[in-house]
Every structure is written in C-alpha cells, then in structure tokens.
Scaffold this motif. Structure first.
Motif, PDB file in Angstrom:
ATOM      1  N   ALA A 378       0.838  -1.143  -0.015  1.00 38.95           N
ATOM      2  CA  ALA A 378      -0.047  -0.039   0.070  1.00 38.95           C
ATOM      3  C   ALA A 378       0.924   1.427  -0.011  1.00 38.95           C
ATOM      4  O   ALA A 378       1.852   1.340   0.838  1.00 38.95           O
ATOM      5  CB  ALA A 378      -1.226  -0.176   1.153  1.00 38.95           C
ATOM      6  N   GLY A 379       0.512   2.237  -1.004  1.00 43.34           N
ATOM      7  CA  GLY A 379       1.283   3.549  -1.005  1.00 43.34           C
ATOM      8  C   GLY A 379       0.886   4.437  -0.067  1.00 43.34           C
ATOM      9  O   GLY A 379      -0.164   4.256   0.723  1.00 43.34           O
ATOM     10  N   GLU A 380       1.690   5.405   0.082  1.00 43.86           N
ATOM     11  CA  GLU A 380       1.296   6.504   1.033  1.00 43.86           C
ATOM     12  C   GLU A 380      -0.139   7.228   0.773  1.00 43.86           C
ATOM     13  O   GLU A 380      -0.735   7.895   1.845  1.00 43.86           O
ATOM     14  CB  GLU A 380       2.375   7.465   0.866  1.00 43.86           C
ATOM     15  CG  GLU A 380       3.567   7.060   1.681  1.00 43.86           C
ATOM     16  CD  GLU A 380       4.474   8.010   2.137  1.00 43.86           C
ATOM     17  OE1 GLU A 380       4.681   9.105   1.602  1.00 43.86           O
ATOM     18  OE2 GLU A 380       5.311   7.836   3.074  1.00 43.86           O
ATOM     19  N   GLU A 381      -0.493   7.039  -0.319  1.00 44.27           N
ATOM     20  CA  GLU A 381      -2.029   7.657  -0.594  1.00 44.27           C
ATOM     21  C   GLU A 381      -3.174   6.622  -0.371  1.00 44.27           C
ATOM     22  O   GLU A 381      -4.361   7.109  -1.000  1.00 44.27           O
ATOM     23  CB  GLU A 381      -1.838   8.303  -1.961  1.00 44.27           C
ATOM     24  CG  GLU A 381      -1.253   9.422  -2.563  1.00 44.27           C
ATOM     25  CD  GLU A 381      -1.116   9.877  -3.641  1.00 44.27           C
ATOM     26  OE1 GLU A 381      -2.258   9.526  -4.354  1.00 44.27           O
ATOM     27  OE2 GLU A 381      -0.470  10.596  -4.144  1.00 44.27           O
ATOM     28  N   ALA A 382      -2.825   5.444   0.062  1.00 48.11           N
ATOM     29  CA  ALA A 382      -3.833   4.382   0.273  1.00 48.11           C
ATOM     30  C   ALA A 382      -5.004   5.071   1.313  1.00 48.11           C
ATOM     31  O   ALA A 382      -4.311   5.680   2.181  1.00 48.11           O
ATOM     32  CB  ALA A 382      -3.144   2.997   0.704  1.00 48.11           C
ATOM     33  N   ALA A 383      -6.036   4.249   1.486  1.00 48.70           N
ATOM     34  CA  ALA A 383      -7.081   4.781   2.182  1.00 48.70           C
ATOM     35  C   ALA A 383      -6.527   4.446   3.786  1.00 48.70           C
ATOM     36  O   ALA A 383      -7.201   5.086   4.444  1.00 48.70           O
ATOM     37  CB  ALA A 383      -8.454   3.927   1.715  1.00 48.70           C
ATOM     38  N   ALA A 384      -5.928   3.148   3.839  1.00 46.38           N
ATOM     39  CA  ALA A 384      -5.560   2.642   5.315  1.00 46.38           C
ATOM     40  C   ALA A 384      -4.237   2.016   5.169  1.00 46.38           C
ATOM     41  O   ALA A 384      -4.080   1.542   4.008  1.00 46.38           O
ATOM     42  CB  ALA A 384      -6.955   1.885   5.776  1.00 46.38           C
ATOM     43  N   PRO A 385      -3.448   2.333   6.230  1.00 50.63           N
ATOM     44  CA  PRO A 385      -2.220   1.633   6.278  1.00 50.63           C
ATOM     45  C   PRO A 385      -2.356   0.124   6.322  1.00 50.63           C
ATOM     46  O   PRO A 385      -3.391  -0.346   6.912  1.00 50.63           O
ATOM     47  CB  PRO A 385      -1.627   2.119   7.505  1.00 50.63           C
ATOM     48  CG  PRO A 385      -2.486   2.567   8.403  1.00 50.63           C
ATOM     49  CD  PRO A 385      -3.619   3.069   7.326  1.00 50.63           C
ATOM     50  N   GLU A 386      -1.398  -0.712   5.752  1.00 49.00           N
ATOM     51  CA  GLU A 386      -1.627  -2.109   5.857  1.00 49.00           C
ATOM     52  C   GLU A 386      -0.333  -2.514   6.207  1.00 49.00           C
ATOM     53  O   GLU A 386       0.870  -3.086   5.367  1.00 49.00           O
ATOM     54  CB  GLU A 386      -1.940  -2.793   4.196  1.00 49.00           C
ATOM     55  CG  GLU A 386      -3.160  -2.397   3.687  1.00 49.00           C
ATOM     56  CD  GLU A 386      -3.488  -2.956   2.505  1.00 49.00           C
ATOM     57  OE1 GLU A 386      -2.526  -3.223   1.827  1.00 49.00           O
ATOM     58  OE2 GLU A 386      -4.680  -2.758   1.893  1.00 49.00           O
ATOM     59  N   THR A 387       0.173  -2.323   7.571  1.00 47.17           N
ATOM     60  CA  THR A 387       1.467  -2.479   8.053  1.00 47.17           C
ATOM     61  C   THR A 387       2.053  -3.887   7.770  1.00 47.17           C
ATOM     62  O   THR A 387       1.423  -4.981   8.237  1.00 47.17           O
ATOM     63  CB  THR A 387       1.554  -2.311   9.497  1.00 47.17           C
ATOM     64  OG1 THR A 387       0.694  -0.883   9.893  1.00 47.17           O
ATOM     65  CG2 THR A 387       2.782  -2.207  10.025  1.00 47.17           C
ATOM     66  N   GLY A 388       3.211  -3.856   7.019  1.00 48.94           N
ATOM     67  CA  GLY A 388       3.710  -5.340   6.734  1.00 48.94           C
ATOM     68  C   GLY A 388       3.220  -6.117   5.632  1.00 48.94           C
ATOM     69  O   GLY A 388       3.673  -7.269   5.576  1.00 48.94           O
ATOM     70  N   GLU A 389       2.316  -5.591   5.111  1.00 53.55           N
ATOM     71  CA  GLU A 389       1.566  -6.543   4.006  1.00 53.55           C
ATOM     72  C   GLU A 389       2.088  -6.260   2.709  1.00 53.55           C
ATOM     73  O   GLU A 389       2.754  -5.167   2.497  1.00 53.55           O
ATOM     74  CB  GLU A 389      -0.079  -6.127   3.934  1.00 53.55           C
ATOM     75  CG  GLU A 389      -0.625  -6.702   5.185  1.00 53.55           C
ATOM     76  CD  GLU A 389      -2.081  -6.417   5.012  1.00 53.55           C
ATOM     77  OE1 GLU A 389      -2.641  -6.841   4.064  1.00 53.55           O
ATOM     78  OE2 GLU A 389      -3.058  -5.965   6.242  1.00 53.55           O
ATOM     79  N   ILE A 390       2.296  -7.265   2.096  1.00 59.80           N
ATOM     80  CA  ILE A 390       2.829  -7.337   0.388  1.00 59.80           C
ATOM     81  C   ILE A 390       1.739  -8.202  -0.223  1.00 59.80           C
ATOM     82  O   ILE A 390       1.469  -9.273   0.013  1.00 59.80           O
ATOM     83  CB  ILE A 390       4.250  -7.898   0.317  1.00 59.80           C
ATOM     84  CG1 ILE A 390       5.054  -7.195   1.280  1.00 59.80           C
ATOM     85  CG2 ILE A 390       4.635  -7.898  -1.107  1.00 59.80           C
ATOM     86  CD1 ILE A 390       6.430  -7.712   1.321  1.00 59.80           C
ATOM     87  N   HIS A 391       1.162  -7.601  -1.215  1.00 58.86           N
ATOM     88  CA  HIS A 391       0.180  -8.544  -2.197  1.00 58.86           C
ATOM     89  C   HIS A 391       0.603  -8.480  -3.473  1.00 58.86           C
ATOM     90  O   HIS A 391       1.500  -7.938  -3.948  1.00 58.86           O
ATOM     91  CB  HIS A 391      -1.169  -7.513  -1.932  1.00 58.86           C
ATOM     92  CG  HIS A 391      -1.929  -7.650  -0.720  1.00 58.86           C
ATOM     93  ND1 HIS A 391      -2.612  -8.552  -0.287  1.00 58.86           N
ATOM     94  CD2 HIS A 391      -1.915  -6.856   0.611  1.00 58.86           C
ATOM     95  CE1 HIS A 391      -3.189  -8.708   1.088  1.00 58.86           C
ATOM     96  NE2 HIS A 391      -2.659  -7.530   1.399  1.00 58.86           N
ATOM     97  N   VAL A 392      -0.308  -9.184  -4.268  1.00 58.08           N
ATOM     98  CA  VAL A 392      -0.212  -9.411  -5.606  1.00 58.08           C
ATOM     99  C   VAL A 392      -1.208  -8.962  -6.295  1.00 58.08           C
ATOM    100  O   VAL A 392      -2.406  -9.133  -6.067  1.00 58.08           O
ATOM    101  CB  VAL A 392      -0.271 -10.981  -5.866  1.00 58.08           C
ATOM    102  CG1 VAL A 392      -0.011 -11.365  -7.464  1.00 58.08           C
ATOM    103  CG2 VAL A 392       1.178 -11.786  -5.138  1.00 58.08           C
ATOM    104  N   TYR A 393      -0.935  -8.158  -7.419  1.00 57.09           N
ATOM    105  CA  TYR A 393      -1.922  -7.390  -8.433  1.00 57.09           C
ATOM    106  C   TYR A 393      -1.939  -7.704  -9.752  1.00 57.09           C
ATOM    107  O   TYR A 393      -0.765  -8.035 -10.363  1.00 57.09           O
ATOM    108  CB  TYR A 393      -1.874  -5.829  -7.797  1.00 57.09           C
ATOM    109  CG  TYR A 393      -1.904  -5.519  -6.732  1.00 57.09           C
ATOM    110  CD1 TYR A 393      -3.206  -4.827  -6.160  1.00 57.09           C
ATOM    111  CD2 TYR A 393      -1.076  -5.574  -5.622  1.00 57.09           C
ATOM    112  CE1 TYR A 393      -3.371  -4.019  -4.936  1.00 57.09           C
ATOM    113  CE2 TYR A 393      -1.164  -4.994  -4.607  1.00 57.09           C
ATOM    114  CZ  TYR A 393      -2.347  -4.278  -4.034  1.00 57.09           C
ATOM    115  OH  TYR A 393      -2.531  -3.909  -2.670  1.00 57.09           O
ATOM    116  N   ARG A 394      -3.013  -7.688 -10.535  1.00 59.73           N
ATOM    117  CA  ARG A 394      -3.076  -7.699 -11.953  1.00 59.73           C
ATOM    118  C   ARG A 394      -3.316  -6.293 -12.099  1.00 59.73           C
ATOM    119  O   ARG A 394      -4.323  -5.694 -11.984  1.00 59.73           O
ATOM    120  CB  ARG A 394      -4.274  -8.488 -12.309  1.00 59.73           C
ATOM    121  CG  ARG A 394      -3.810 -10.139 -12.148  1.00 59.73           C
ATOM    122  CD  ARG A 394      -5.127 -10.928 -12.751  1.00 59.73           C
ATOM    123  NE  ARG A 394      -5.428 -10.594 -14.077  1.00 59.73           N
ATOM    124  CZ  ARG A 394      -6.324 -10.299 -14.706  1.00 59.73           C
ATOM    125  NH1 ARG A 394      -7.451  -9.838 -13.782  1.00 59.73           N
ATOM    126  NH2 ARG A 394      -6.626 -10.036 -15.996  1.00 59.73           N
TER     127      ARG A 394
END
Length: 712
Positions: A378-394
C-alpha cells in the motif's frame, strides 16, 4: 555451556530454529509454471529437517498429483556433495545454505530441466520424470537449457560451454584469455547488490547467446585467512571496495560455432550492466547504470552488429533503485518498467503510468498479453495503512485488481492461465501455496516444514511523527500489572531489509527473546523498503537517520506498552549490526547494551555498488564517510558518550563484510578505553548455517543481554 544456561534457557526453540534452517526446510520454493498450464515445477526437501532438496513436478492434467523428478541422493549414489569454490561463492551471494538441488533452469516449454550436483551436470525430462547425468567437463556452474530444449549451456572454470541435451557435441563457446577473466558468470557486485546472478542469456530462437565477459584484473585483491588453521594459505578474493576499481564487464553475442560480436555502449559512463532481457517480442534489452547510480539507460541491442540505441533514460538526483522483473517488453512492443514518479513507485508501460500513489511497486512478476502481474505494498495515498503487508495485483489498461486476499505477505509465479500463489500470514506459521487456474484453486502444494514450538504474538502498528512501521512482542502470558519490561530493539533497519512483515515466521526469534523476559520492538525506519521512494532515499549521506527512527519508535511505543526505558538493549546483524553499534556509541543515553553482528564499521571497506549509492565516492566526499563511520576517534572518545556493554560477533570467513570491520571497531574501542566482548566465529561466513553455531549464538546473546541489563 554453563549450568546457568542449561537451567534458565530453554533449548527447544533455538535448536529447532537452527536444525530447520529458520523453518525453511521442507517448504516448497522456486516455482515454474509451464506455459500450457499442465505442470508446476518446484524444489522441496522431504522433511523440515532434511537439507537436501529434490526437484518436484505437480501434474495438473487429469488427476492432480505430485511426483519427484530428480532425487539428489539417488543421482549421486549416496555420496556426499562436493562444492567447488565458485559454487560456494555463488551460494554465499544468494544466501543459499541448503543442499541437493538448490537451483534449476528450464526450456521454454518447461519439459527439460538442468541442474548441478557436486559440480556435475544433470538433466531431467519433466514429462517422463527421468533424470540423467551428462558427461561434460566440470565443475559445472549455472546450466541453462536453450528455449527449444536441444542444448544446455553452462560454465566450467570460467569457460562458457554448450552441450546437446543428450550430452553430445560438448564444446567451448567462449574461453577466458587469462586467469582473471570469466565468460558467463556474474561479477561480485552484480550478484551481491544488483540481484543479477546470471552471466549468459539464450536467444529466443536458441541459435546464440548473450554472454558477459568479466575481467577482474582491475579489482584489488584481498586475502581472507583462517586463523584457526595457520597451515592453510589465505584465500585470494577480488573485492571492489568503495572508491576502488570495479571489474571490467563487457557483453558479447556468441553463436553456437563460437563466433562473437561485442555489444557496444558507453561503458565508461555506464559501467554497470544491471539487467539483460531477451524475449521473442523484440531485440535484446539492456539496462546500464552510471557509477553514481543517478542515471540509467534502457538500450536495445542489434544482435547482428552489436550496436545499441537508447529507448528510455531515467535520472534521479539521489539514486535509481534496481527493481526485479524490469525492464521488459510487453507482447505489443511497449517497454514495461517501474519508475519513481509523483512521489510513488509506479508501473509504467510505454509512456503511461498504470498505477499511482495508492501502490508502492516492488517487482514485476509476469508480463502477459493483457496484463502485468506485480508485487506491491500500500502506498502513502492508500485509504488505510496495511502495516507489513505485501500483495499480488493484476495491472491492466482497465484498472488494478488485487488477487491475494487477507493480511499477509503474498508472492506469485504465473504461466498462462495458471498462477501459483504463496501466502504467509501473521496468525499461522509457514505459508500456504495455492495453485489457481483462472482465479480458482485447483491444488495446494504441500509443505513439509516443521511447526515451530512457539507462536509469535506480534502486534503490528505505525507510530511516532514519521509513522514508523513497528512490530511489538511481549513475553507469553505477560500480565499488564506485572510492571515494565526491559526492552530489546531487534532491527535490521536499513536498505533492502524489511523486518516488519505481516507474517508469522519472521517474528519467531523476536518472540523467543521476548519469552526470556523482554519487550521486543522491531522498527522499520527511513531507508527500509516498501513505503515510498522518499522514505528509502532519506538516508542519502545520513545513515544515522536510521538510528533517529529507532529512538523515535521506542519513545512513542513507551506511551502504549510497558517499556522500561532505563533498560534498553539493541541487537542486529550486517546493517543491523552497524545500527546496533551506532546506537551504543552515539546514543548511550537511550541504549544501554548492544549485540553487534557482522557490522560494517568503516564504509571504505564495503563494496562499490552498495556504498556509493548511499554515501557517494569516498574521494569526493570523505567527510560523509567519516560522519557515518563507527571508528572515528572523535566519536569514540567523546566524554558525553559513556561506554555501554557491547558484544561484537563476526565470522572469520566472511567475504562480504570482512572481519576487518569488527577488528577495527575492537581496536578503536580498546584505544578509547571502552570495554567490550568479541566473539570470532571460525569458518563462518556472513551466514551462520551450522546448527550448533546458530543455536548457541542465540543463547549467548541472551546471556549477554541479561548480564548487561541486570535482568534476573
């Protein structure tokens, strides 16, 4: 081991942690998916304590089933593995401490795999499940089948060679001119710092290769001795320390008859060959960097003439980060890259950014016909922090879709319609690996990893004025009314070393320390990855900002957790070791003891690509190197900085952070009259894979910390 240690320190977790190589044994890894979606190939040992990895195939046609494609014990006839010096060095660069089949390469159809055992070349037919040795000169390094599966190229004694897939027609394609030159291997800084472990790349039509020629003669020679065995000659190591010459790296197109054409670019201005990409979509694509890493060029090479032309230029006043999986070509011919734009790290295709400030791109995992599979936080403009999370996106023209679900650290490999998705979560040990077809689960790849004997009760949050990501761990069964706890800061805290992760296993050692009576804090301050380009680049010339953030996190967390700020220790390894020593020397008002593992103490002794990225050239900025050094006389003798107990640990065989770092720190401390302890590890490199060493290091650290902080 003392009787006190046997009485007070439970041995179960340290022994298990060491025996399982940090619970990595038995876990599946190194996945490859066939383009037709019929097979998933991977490595896995038979149990959570067996070091030797087998090559496996998961068949997805008909009945889904796993089978062994190559058994290293059977192929070696039960003999022990013997590794060449070059293979040991390659494994050190990749931090590989297991055995058996630790890496493999496949043809385009994922029907043929090539790998080494004891420096011998083996090939496995993945459909038939048969493996055989090919009679070629050795010791063999990095064998790779041609895309059509008819040949296997490999390196032996610095010579790039090729053989038929049946072991016929073996011959040399490129032979070194002298003992300091190799063909087909990555130089030290490429493997250690650029995440480029390869030195040759097949053409899509299998008729020629791009081959790196590395001449190490310009690099200064260092000597690594084994003081425990004075009868042995010191080992000569070509080490490119900051401000000194690098290896001379060139690139050639070499055909199967050995005819070669040099690929030409301005190597004086762009000496670093960072990436090579050759796909059927276009001509070879190179990424070259200037020595100060502030300018890099994407070049297209003409394989017929060796001429290059620039297709994209990136510039940055601080530095440019090398990212996994890019640059690459999309099937429609557009350039896929990751760029720092508008305060975010974005995915760009052609001239258009496809993501924005809500994502912090970390890697390109696969480039498909209609989308790009990426890893991101999650970037700094994300709606909410996702501390320590790493996700996969298309990521596609029509938008961005997250394919991983739930808090965790997720990674993926894709081939055609099949995706292998591995997910580690904070509330469960290990990782679960799903095989998805068109987004639906069709299989789960089994893990044989052991279940840890303890469970990490990690609390993830952001704190302080800088919103520093933190993990907090308290002793099991701790009751709030029991009073404040002595504190152990347990960071890495530097570039490329995220420790605050939304997963269970990364926090197990911290939990074990907590169970010895500490409140353990892991803080990822400025300089660590995953937040934003500005967050990472804030430490340029100012590595001490990493220490400022440890202090900020500690003081902010003391308002929410039972932390005894009168008893604070810090431990770390590598950059974390540097940070721990820096804390004890520069902020003794905050830190009362430090465990300093394999620290970089004088950055003039560390390598070019890493050090000059953050501190510039030592010839041009000597004051920056002095300010970031641990061994300056002014800092050590300052009366306002009272001595704090310090345990310095270093492997004598370390060829990355050489033991001279620890020895110079110890000498400077002694000259300043500062008491300290030094623990030299004979025969140990930058890793500590040996079971007894890894176990006892944990026990000795706890003993030191308790003694130093007065913990009973």
């Amino acid at each position: 081991m003392t009787s006190r240690q046997q009485t007070h320190f439970p041995l179960s977790f340290p022994r298990q942690y060491a025996r399982t190589q940090r619970f990595t044994l038995g876990a599946p890894r190194a996945f490859t998916v066939s383009p037709d979606g019929c097979r998933v190939v991977f490595l896995r040992s038979l149990s959570g304590t067996q070091r030797s990895h087998h090559l496996w195939v998961l068949d997805l046609e008909g009945e889904v089933r796993e089978r062994v494609a190559a058994d290293p014990e059977a192929l070696l006839g039960g003999a022990e593995e013997e590794l060449s010096a070059q293979e040991r060095a390659r494994r050190e660069r990749s931090r590989e401490s297991s055995a058996g089949i630790v890496g493999y390469a496949v043809d385009e159809a994922v029907e043929l795999a090539a790998f080494t055992l004891s420096g011998r070349l083996f090939a496995a037919e993945l459909r038939a499940g048969t493996a055989r040795e090919l009679p070629v000169p050795g010791p063999v390094i990095d064998p790779r089948p041609s895309p059509d599966g008819r040949h296997i190229a490999y390196v032996a004694k610095g010579v790039l060679r090729v053989t038929g897939a049946e072991g016929d027609g073996d011959r040399a394609l490129a032979e070194p001119e002298d003992g300091e030159t190799t063909y087909g291997l990555a130089e030290f800084v490429a493997a250690e710092e650029m995440d480029r472990s390869r030195g040759f790349w097949w053409a899509p039509d299998s008729d020629r290769l791009l081959v790196a020629r590395v001449d190490e003669q310009p690099v200064r020679c260092w000597w690594i001795a084994d003081p425990a065995h004075p009868d042995r000659e010191p080992e000569a190591v070509r080490y490119p320390a900051a401000g000194t010459p690098n290896a001379d790296v060139r690139l050639y197109v070499v055909d199967l008859d050995g005819e070669r054409t040099e690929v030409v670019w301005d190597r004086e201005r762009y000496p670093y060959l960072a990436r090579v990409h050759w796909s059927e979509q276009s001509a070879p694509l190179l990424l070259v960097q200037s020595r100060d890493q502030r300018v890099q060029r994407c070049l297209v090479a003409d394989p017929e003439t060796g001429a290059t032309r620039t297709v994209h230029v990136d510039e940055d006043p601080v530095w440019l980060e090398l990212m996994p999986g890019v640059p690459a070509w999309a099937p429609d011919g557009r350039l896929v890259r990751i760029a720092d734009e508008g305060g975010a790290r974005v995915l760009a295709m052609g001239d258009r950014a496809l993501t924005g400030g809500t994502l912090q791109l970390r890697a390109v995992l696969d480039v498909g016909a209609d989308d790009v599979l990426v890893s991101a936080s999650a970037g700094e403009e994300a709606a909410a922090p996702e501390t320590g999370e790493i996700h996969v996106y298309r990521v596609a023209e029509r938008g961005v879709e997250r394919i991983s679900e739930g808090a965790g650290v997720h990674s993926a490999v894709r081939g055609g319609a099949v995706t292998v998705l591995s997910s580690a979560r904070p509330d469960a040990p290990g990782a679960v690996t799903q095989v998805l077809r068109d987004g639906k689960q069709i299989a789960v790849v089994a893990s044989h990893a052991e279940k840890p004997v303890l469970s990490a009760g990690v609390r993830l949050l952001e704190t302080g004025a800088h919103r520093i990501p933190c993990a907090v761990l308290l002793p099991k069964g701790y009751e709030p009314g029991a009073g404040p706890l002595p504190v152990l800061m347990d960071p890495y805290g530097g570039p490329h070393g995220q420790r605050v992760l939304a997963a269970h296993n990364p926090h197990l050692t911290s939990q074990w320390f907590a169970d010895q009576g500490f409140a353990v804090v892991v803080a990822d301050g400025r300089g660590t990855p995953g937040r934003s380009p500005a967050w990472e680049k804030a430490i340029r010339d100012r590595l001490d900002l990493a220490l400022d953030d440890q202090v900020e996190a500690l003081q902010a967390l003391a308002e929410r957790f039972p932390l005894d700020l009168g008893r604070v220790a810090i431990r770390g390894w590598s950059f974390g070791g540097y940070l721990a020593a820096l804390a004890a020397l520069r902020r003794p008002d905050v830190f009362h003891a430090a465990v300093v593992g394999a620290p970089v103490t004088d950055f003039r002794l560390y390598d070019t690509h890493y050090t000059e990225r953050y501190l510039g050239s030592p010839q041009e900025s000597p004051e920056v190197y002095a300010a970031n050094s641990l061994i300056t006389e002014d800092g050590l003798s300052a009366p306002e900085n009272p001595a704090r107990p310090m345990m310095i640990i270093h492997g004598l065989a370390d060829d990355n952070v050489v033991v001279a770092h620890a020895l110079r720190l110890s000498s400077a401390l002694l000259a300043a009259g500062r008491p300290h302890e030094v623990l030299p590890l004979s025969g140990v490199t930058h890793m500590t894979p040996q079971e007894q060493i890894a176990e006892n290091l944990l026990l000795l650290q706890v003993d030191f910390l308790k003694r130093s902080l007065g913990v009973v």
